[in-house]
Each structure stands twice: as C-alpha cells, then as structure tokens.
Design an enzyme around this catalytic site. Structure first.
Site, mmCIF file in Angstrom:
data_model
loop_
_atom_site.group_PDB
_atom_site.id
_atom_site.type_symbol
_atom_site.label_atom_id
_atom_site.label_comp_id
_atom_site.label_asym_id
_atom_site.label_seq_id
_atom_site.Cartn_x
_atom_site.Cartn_y
_atom_site.Cartn_z
ATOM 1 N N GLN A 111 -6.059 1.900 6.540
ATOM 2 C CA GLN A 111 -4.819 2.533 6.093
ATOM 3 C C GLN A 111 -4.509 3.780 6.926
ATOM 4 O O GLN A 111 -3.344 4.066 7.224
ATOM 5 C CB GLN A 111 -4.948 2.904 4.609
ATOM 6 C CG GLN A 111 -3.621 3.167 3.922
ATOM 7 C CD GLN A 111 -2.896 1.887 3.533
ATOM 8 O OE1 GLN A 111 -3.482 0.992 2.960
ATOM 9 N NE2 GLN A 111 -1.616 1.819 3.820
ATOM 10 N N LYS A 126 -6.968 4.854 -0.328
ATOM 11 C CA LYS A 126 -7.028 3.543 -0.984
ATOM 12 C C LYS A 126 -7.815 3.691 -2.270
ATOM 13 O O LYS A 126 -8.649 4.585 -2.401
ATOM 14 C CB LYS A 126 -7.749 2.530 -0.086
ATOM 15 C CG LYS A 126 -7.383 1.103 -0.393
ATOM 16 C CD LYS A 126 -6.061 0.735 0.265
ATOM 17 C CE LYS A 126 -5.504 -0.563 -0.236
ATOM 18 N NZ LYS A 126 -4.367 -0.994 0.614
ATOM 19 N N ASP A 166 -1.518 -3.042 -4.479
ATOM 20 C CA ASP A 166 -2.209 -3.897 -3.513
ATOM 21 C C ASP A 166 -2.505 -5.168 -4.321
ATOM 22 O O ASP A 166 -1.823 -5.434 -5.327
ATOM 23 C CB ASP A 166 -3.482 -3.211 -2.980
ATOM 24 C CG ASP A 166 -4.054 -3.906 -1.740
ATOM 25 O OD1 ASP A 166 -3.569 -3.649 -0.637
ATOM 26 O OD2 ASP A 166 -4.979 -4.730 -1.883
ATOM 27 N N SER A 382 7.166 2.458 1.535
ATOM 28 C CA SER A 382 6.675 3.382 0.503
ATOM 29 C C SER A 382 6.992 4.825 0.889
ATOM 30 O O SER A 382 7.368 5.641 0.042
ATOM 31 C CB SER A 382 5.160 3.233 0.325
ATOM 32 O OG SER A 382 4.846 2.152 -0.517
HETATM 33 O O1 2IT Z 1 -2.241 -2.244 2.422
HETATM 34 C C1 2IT Z 1 -1.197 -1.589 2.255
HETATM 35 O O2 2IT Z 1 -0.620 -1.041 3.190
HETATM 36 C C2 2IT Z 1 -0.663 -1.486 0.895
HETATM 37 N N1 2IT Z 1 -1.249 -2.048 -0.020
HETATM 38 C C3 2IT Z 1 0.570 -0.672 0.609
HETATM 39 C C4 2IT Z 1 0.253 0.769 0.509
HETATM 40 C C5 2IT Z 1 1.407 1.642 0.095
HETATM 41 O O3 2IT Z 1 1.144 2.827 -0.121
HETATM 42 O O4 2IT Z 1 2.543 1.169 -0.028
#
Ligand code: 2IT
Length: 450
Positions: A111, A126, A166, A382
C-alpha cells in the site's frame, strides 16, 4: 546483488520467517530497486531500506461480539500504520478467516508504494481481522463492526489514518464502522473512512474505481502495442467489487470478460459478462454471502462451471487475476504462456508468486503489469473522497472519472519513465516499484530519522 539490499532482504527473511507473504513482497520490490540503491549511496548511510520495511506502528486488539444465539466470540483485529512520510496512513481493512499479521504487513507494505504512485498525499496502512463474514447475519456483522471500531477509533482520524474496505469489507461494513465512529467521537470528522455510501460523504465512482482504473491502465498498455480493447477477451478471477468494475468498463469499451472464479471453482461464459443483468448479478452474488461462483452458472444458460479449478487455462487475449494473493503460481503461469496470452495484467494485491511473475516477465511475447500500479485507482479515488469531504463538496461522476483516468495515465507514464531512466527498458513492474519508492524515499530523507 548490491550488498546493502542483500543484507536488508536477509534481515527480513530472518525476522519474518513465519510471514511468507511479507517476505515475498519485500523480495519482489527490493530486487527492482537495485539500480536506484547503486546510484544513491546516501540511502545506505541513512539505513533507508531497513526503515522502509519496518512499519512505523502496528498493533492488534481484541474484538468480542455476540452472535444471534446469544453466544460470544472473540477475534483479533490489527492495524498497521506502515509509512506516513507522504500523508496520513491510508488503506483498507480485510475481514477474512486467514488474516494474520503477515497478511496485514504485506498489504501495508504494498500500500505504501501504491499510494505513492497515485501522486496524492496518502501514506500506507492496512488493517483487518481474522473474523469470517461468510454466513453471518446482518445483525452479527453490525455487532462485529461496532466492537471492532470501539477498539480502533482512538487511533485513527482524518489527518492520522483513514481506513477503507478490502476483502470482506464493503459498503455495508463501512457504514456500520462509520456509524460507530461517529457515535463514539460525536463528530463527523470529514468522513474519516472512505468507501462510504454516497448519502453520507462517499464519492461518485468509488465502488467502480478499482476496476475502472485497471481498465484505464490496460488501455495505456494496449495503446503502446498499437491495439485497443474492442473485441478483446479477458479472463478475470473472483466476482467481487473489483471484478464487477472490470466487467462493467470492459463491456462498455467493447471487450468481454469470459471467466469469474470463487472458492468453489470457476465459470466460463462464452458470451461474456456483458449484459447489465449479468453484471448486476455479481452484486447479488456478493450480497448473498454465499461466496459461490457456481450460482452464476446456475442462473445463466450456456455458462459452464468447473468445480475446484482456476480460470488460467482458458485461452484469452488478456489475463487479469483480480481475486487474491498467490492465485497464479508456476503451474498457472506456464498455462498462460502456453496459451500465448499477450497481456498479463495483475489486479489483486500480489496475485502472482515471485517465481511465476519472473517466469512471465521473461516470456518474450507477454507484457506484465503489476498490481500496485493497476489497482491504484481504488485508493486514488479514496483520496478524492477525502478531498471532497475536507472541502465539504461533492464532485460529479464525470469529474471523479476524469480525475481517475488522468491519475491512471500518469501512473502508467511514471512507471514507463522510471524504468527507462534506470536503463531497464519497457519494464512496468520495476518502473512502478522505482517510481513508488522514489517519492517515499525523498520524503523520508527530507524528514530525518523516523
Ligand atoms: O488494496 C487497496 O488499495 C484497497 N483495499 C483500497 C484502499 C483504500 O484506502 O481505498
């Protein structure tokens, strides 16, 4: 290999021997960085890489909840605030029975680089729980989410850490989590979570964004080859939110998704998941909580169901593994190469084992694109949701979609440029790792020890 890089990878292997997914992602990312580390000896002096593989903060908490029969259950929740150098920690929550610290740590690491690639001010984070949402009632999900947020709410905030969904966490769960946050804090706090419903601060296009973004990225790759999406066939995996978005956008642009998969096997639809009825049915399958892809074959004539199998042996133009980590191993990679699939576009986080990924990248006729670039449209949107919430504005569907497309085009171009700069040719995998790394590295170097 560069001695410093090698020592960092060895440290991670020794320290995280029980977390193979994390070791895998560190090996994959760091091995791409060799020319960058060779060129920048100051990174070793600052011990930048050992800092980057160590989360700033990672914690676990107890989540106790009551089922419909009045029995209590206890799960573990985790949040990993991996790297905040370029913005508040940002990343999803995964609720799935196989979640453990190694999964959260690997996803947090990925991430960090992905969020950096978006060019937006979001750090990497995460979280999740080993709670299994399958077969739970709505009331049970509600009670679990409330208990989860009671433990987490002190440690997040719009300028601190902004969770999202997620696997196992969709609009319903985000609603319950947000409701509990708002009750505990007595404030709206700019929405604090993303992936919210549109009525209370969610962004237009966020549900579609990961899938749409993946298709926009794919269009860039096709363009590079002088091709476009018209008439192309695609193999997808999973049938959740991301695959739904891919089906929708692919159909709109004249391509068709021929396969979906689930824990029970895969389905082959020779007509493609192209009609509105079929595409919307994916949402019903998810809402049912049955977690069964066979339902699709039972519902539409002419669709074949292959129990216990994966879709990667099907002959298509484009493979888009969009279900989960390590779905494509050496055996599947060999099938993909034998079928002369030209485009291997990762979508799920780390859907390919490292040996399979290396094998596919070495095939002369295959173009490989990495998930951290391809699926970044989700978290990018997001960040657009955060921007709208903090401005107290609502952008139109067209506006969000325009920005999403632009972000995906930029991610593609940055990856191409980064690989070229280090003499790696047209290497989208190394390019994404280098471009994602560079921004976080610059920020960390500027901020001193942390
Ligand atoms: O893996 C990812 O990028 C997501 N599950 C989305 C994370 C988000 O903060 O929208």
């Amino acid at each position: 290999m560069n001695q410093y890089l090698k020592s960092v990878i060895e440290n991670v292997r020794a320290k995280h021997a029980g977390e193979p997914e994390f070791v895998q992602t560190v090996e994959e990312v760091l091995s791409s960085l060799e020319p960058v580390i060779d060129k920048h000896p100051e990174y070793e002096k600052a011990d930048l890489l050992n800092r980057m593989v160590e989360p700033e903060r990672m914690f676990s908490f107890r989540v106790t909840w009551e089922d419909d029969k009045g029995c209590w259950h206890t799960n573990t929740g985790w949040r990993c605030q991996f790297n905040g150098a370029i913005g508040p920690y940002k990343g999803g929550l995964r609720f799935q029975s196989d979640v453990y610290p190694g999964i959260i740590r690997f996803l947090g690491f990925e991430q960090t680089f992905k969020n950096s690639l978006t060019g937006l001010p979001i750090g990497g984070g995460k979280g999740g729980s080993d709670f299994d949402p399958a077969g739970k009632s709505d009331a049970e999900i509600l009670r679990f989410c409330q208990s989860f947020m009671q433990a987490l709410y002190r440690y997040i905030g719009p300028d601190v850490d902004v969770p999202a969904g997620d696997m196992g966490v969709g609009a319903r769960e985000i609603g319950y989590l947000y409701g509990e946050y708002r009750r505990l804090k007595g404030a709206f706090e700019n929405g604090v979570l993303t992936g919210k419903g549109f009525s209370y601060g969610g962004s237009r296009i966020r549900p579609e964004a990961t899938g749409y973004g993946a298709v926009y990225y794919l269009e860039n790759v096709l363009k590079h080859e002088g091709e476009d999406l018209k008439g192309k066939t695609i193999a997808c995996a999973g049938f959740g939110n991301v695959t739904w978005g891919i089906c929708k956008k692919a159909a709109e642009l004249g391509a068709k998704v021929l396969t979906l998969s689930g824990p029970d096997g895969y389905v082959y639809d020779p007509e493609g998941v192209v009609t509105k009825e079929k595409i919307e049915y994916l949402l019903e399958m998810r809402a049912s909580g049955r977690n069964r892809v066979q339902d699709y074959a039972d519902n539409f004539p002419g669709v074949e169901f292959y129990p216990g199998e994966k879709p990667w042996g099907v002959r298509v133009d484009i493979c888009m593994p969009s279900a989960m980590q390590n779905d494509v191993r050496m055996e599947q990679a060999e099938q993909i190469a034998a079928n002369r699939v030209k485009y291997y576009i990762e979508v799920a986080n780390m859907p390919t084992t490292n040996d399979a990924l290396r094998f596919l990248m070495e095939q002369p006729g295959i173009i490989v694109a990495p998930s951290k670039a391809v699926n970044a449209g989700g978290v990018a949107t997001s960040a657009l949701e955060m921007a709208q919430n903090s401005e107290r504005l609502v952008w139109s569907e067209e506006e969000v979609d325009r920005q999403l497309r632009q972000i995906m085009d930029t991610i593609y171009q940055m990856s191409v440029d980064a690989a070229a700069e280090y003499g790696l040719g047209y290497n989208l995998v190394a390019g994404a790792n280098i471009a994602g790394f560079q921004r976080v590295a610059d920020a960390m170097m500027a901020q001193g020890p942390f």
